[in-house]
Enzyme design. Structure first.
Site, PDB file in Angstrom:
ATOM      1  N   ASP A   9       0.869  -1.164   0.000  1.00 41.74           N
ATOM      2  CA  ASP A   9       0.000   0.000   0.000  1.00 41.74           C
ATOM      3  C   ASP A   9       0.925   1.239   0.000  1.00 41.74           C
ATOM      4  OD1 ASP A   9      -2.247   1.756   0.540  1.00 41.74           O
ATOM      5  OD2 ASP A   9      -1.534   1.821   2.609  1.00 41.74           O
ATOM      6  N   ASP A  11      -0.360   5.062   0.766  1.00 46.56           N
ATOM      7  CA  ASP A  11      -0.721   6.093   1.739  1.00 46.56           C
ATOM      8  C   ASP A  11      -0.734   5.530   3.154  1.00 46.56           C
ATOM      9  OD1 ASP A  11      -1.246   8.321  -0.068  1.00 46.56           O
ATOM     10  OD2 ASP A  11      -2.795   7.006  -0.864  1.00 46.56           O
TER      11      ASP A  11
END
Ligand code: XBP
Ligand code: MG
Length: 252
Positions: A9, A11
């Site tokens: 991922d 963010d």
């Protein structure tokens, strides 16, 4: 079962982008458009329940601005605000204003040296990822990732597992060959939904999230002189997450 690839991922996981990256970029776009929408740090924490910038703006209007009269072209207004926000965010990231989290670069380099394949599975706009990598991880580092799965490439964003399915298919790998890295409950629901073992590194916005099902929950990936704290899962053998630890998580 051999660990072949790591899926990240972006963010909150690779970098703390939300509070001082996306949030001020949204606010600037709102102010430039003459809107009185203003997202402070606390409100933004609540808005993070919905992933995707366009989806988040619509959720804000629905949940927090009951009196707002939507113009007939509301969807286009949201799309235009989002394009402006993306330009502002990219400008901030291109000035190196959003550093990688502790241990990220070190672990990526070790993983590459160990022959592990790398990919990204994120809800954010693709351009945000490439600018961030280029300026905060280093020039040319986007090539470290054989797949960058991002944004609207799938219709349903996290917590739907779709972006992970997309990345796995593009890599030609099964979930059982991989490990995912996430920072949030929505992200973890997405990775677990795709059948991926998942290492979670928390941040200020996600500390209280429900991480049941994670292979491990850590403060961060750690550096030799700044040890990571293990909050759940197997203890670290040293100060930081290394490939040997990832193989242990994957085997368990
Ligand atoms: C990331 C997000 C994104 C960013 C903004 O979630 O929720 O919406 O906040 O990105 P995750 P865009 O880390 O779970 O992928 O404005 O480009 O949509
Ligand atoms: Mg995240």
């Amino acid at each position: 079962m051999t660990l072949r690839a790591l899926l990240f991922d972006v963010d909150g996981t690779l970098a703390d982008t939300e509070r001082d990256g996306h949030r001020p970029a949204f606010n600037q776009a709102f102010a430039d458009a003459g809107l009185d929408w203003r997202w402070d740090v606390d409100l933004y924490g609540k808005l993070l329940a919905v992933t995707g910038g366009k989806e988040r703006m619509k959720h804000y209007i629905e949940a927090f601005r009951p009196g707002y009269q939507r113009p007939h072209d509301f969807d286009e207004l949201v799309a235009e605000l989002h394009r402006a926000k993306t330009r502002i965010y990219a400008d901030l990231a291109s000035r190196g204003g959003i550093p990688m989290r502790p241990g990220v670069k070190r672990l990526l380099e070790e993983a590459r040296a160990a022959g592990l394949r790398l990919a990204i599975a994120t809800t954010t706009t693709p351009e945000n990822v490439t600018v961030l990598l280029e300026h905060s991880l280093g020039p040319g580092t986007q090539d470290w990732f054989e797949v960058i799965a991002a944004g609207d490439v799938v219709p349903a964003k996290k917590p739907a597992p779709d972006i992970y399915h997309y990345a796995l298919e593009a890599m030609g790998l099964a979930a059982a060959d991989c490990l995912a890295f996430e920072d949030s409950e929505n992200g973890l629901r997405a990775s677990l939904g795709a059948g991926l073992k998942t290492l979670v590194t928390v941040n200020d916005y996600t500390l209280d999230h429900d991480f049941s099902g994670a292979a491990a929950v850590l403060s961060d990936l750690g550096e030799p002189d700044a040890p990571a704290r293990c909050l759940a899962g197997p203890a670290l053998a040293g100060p930081c997450v290394d490939v040997a630890y990832l193989r242990t998580l994957h085997r368990n």
